[in-house]
Design an enzyme around this catalytic site. Structure first.
Site, PDB file in Angstrom:
ATOM      1  CE  LYS A  16      12.054 -20.111   1.985  1.00  0.00           C
ATOM      2  NZ  LYS A  16      11.020 -20.530   2.102  1.00  0.00           N
ATOM      3  NE  ARG A  91      16.526 -24.669   3.517  1.00  0.00           N
ATOM      4  CZ  ARG A  91      15.392 -24.721   2.842  1.00  0.00           C
ATOM      5  NH1 ARG A  91      14.882 -24.082   1.089  1.00  0.00           N
ATOM      6  NH2 ARG A  91      13.744 -25.418   2.738  1.00  0.00           N
ATOM      7  NE  ARG A 130       4.572 -25.454  -1.347  1.00  0.00           N
ATOM      8  CZ  ARG A 130       5.809 -25.775  -1.025  1.00  0.00           C
ATOM      9  NH1 ARG A 130       6.619 -24.471  -1.159  1.00  0.00           N
ATOM     10  NH2 ARG A 130       6.520 -26.552  -0.396  1.00  0.00           N
ATOM     11  NE  ARG A 163       8.000 -29.391  -2.088  1.00  0.00           N
ATOM     12  CZ  ARG A 163       8.826 -28.170  -1.576  1.00  0.00           C
ATOM     13  NH1 ARG A 163       8.321 -27.058  -1.983  1.00  0.00           N
ATOM     14  NH2 ARG A 163       9.017 -28.361  -0.645  1.00  0.00           N
ATOM     15  NE  ARG A 174       9.340 -28.479   4.172  1.00  0.00           N
ATOM     16  CZ  ARG A 174       8.538 -28.469   3.582  1.00  0.00           C
ATOM     17  NH1 ARG A 174       7.098 -29.412   3.386  1.00  0.00           N
ATOM     18  NH2 ARG A 174       7.920 -26.934   2.533  1.00  0.00           N
TER      19      ARG A 174
END
Ligand code: ADP
Ligand code: ADP
Ligand code: ZN
Length: 219
Positions: A16, A91, A130, A163, A174
């Site tokens: 996203k 969300r 990532r 992260r 998550r």
């Protein structure tokens, strides 16, 4: 001029943020990612950042009212009638309803919701690889979207970081929250007849082309 409010919905790691950045540049429109805004608040040690930290570190959603206030402040600054992208917000159903109230007070409404979908194991590969520029928040991937030089941001030459919540344990938490709490939103937008689904498993360029095509049919 791009006039629509577009929402990106999908589980963590589906791409996203990557697509939101590309589209914001291509169409010269603002984009707001609540995750980025919360991380920025945390970096600046604001009361919001401090309150959000424990939720974010453990992969839980930050309370609705905090994100609604945060996003309201951003939307209020956009000139009337200009479109923008919301990445990772809303969300929850309560956030979606809150967003509708904020937008209608500005004579605006959500014009499109895009559902990004792909297989879970491949998403985990994306998330564990990532890397993030702590300065400009641009996202890289050690295999799929590496920086040009070592582990430095192409734009800031700052060392990329991982992260804290991109470890497999928190990623799985998550994901569960996504299926339980966020997925019901798809029905909310399907009923409004504004939901489009995109196969997020192909290359960054392919997904980008597909969404550009959808965008070009808007307004
Ligand atoms: P999200 O915002 O949905 O959590 P990101 O846009 O941050 O996802 O992407 C997660 C990771 O996967 C990043 O490291 C990004 O560089 C990489 N990525 C994004 N889209 C693709 C794609 N289509 N193919 C391969 N890797 C991708
Ligand atoms: P991802 O890129 O993996 O989808 P984000 O960067 O969007 O993750 O979000 C990171 C964390 O920030 C979430 O796990 C959650 O704690 C918090 N967060 C972001 N957006 C929201 C939101 N709309 N509502 C509640 N919490 C949020
Ligand atoms: Zn940077």
């Amino acid at each position: 001029m791009f006039k629509s409010v577009v929402i990106f919905i999908g589980p963590p790691g589906v791409g996203k943020g990557t697509q939101a950045s590309l589209l914001a540049d291509a169409f010269s429109i603002p984009k707001f990612a609540t995750g980025d805004l919360l991380r920025e608040a945390l970096k600046n040690n604001t009361p919001l950042g401090i309150e959000a930290k424990t939720y974010m570190d453990s992969g839980k959603l930050v309370p609705d009212q905090l994100v609604l206030d945060l996003i309201k402040g951003k939307i209020a600054k956009i000139p009337n009638g200009i479109g923008f992208i919301l990445d990772g917000f809303p969300r929850t159903l309560h956030q979606a309803e809150g967003l509708d109230v904020i937008l209608s007070s500005l004579c605006h409404n959500v014009g499109l919701a895009i559902e990004f979908s792909m297989d879970e194991e491949e998403r985990i590969v994306r998330l564990t690889g990532r890397r993030l520029c702590p300065n400009c928040q641009r996202t890289y991937h050690i295999l799929f979207a590496p920086p040009k030089k070592d582990s430095l941001c192409d734009y800031c030459s700052v060392e990329l970081v991982q992260r804290a919540d991109d470890n497999e344990d928190v990623i799985r938490k998550r994901s569960v929250i996504y299926w339980e709490t966020t997925k019901p939103l798809l029905e909310y937008y399907r009923q409004k007849n504004i939901l489009m689904k995109v196969d997020a498993s192909s290359s960054i360029e392919n997904v980008f082309s597909r969404i550009k095509q959808i965008f070009s049919e808007l307004n």
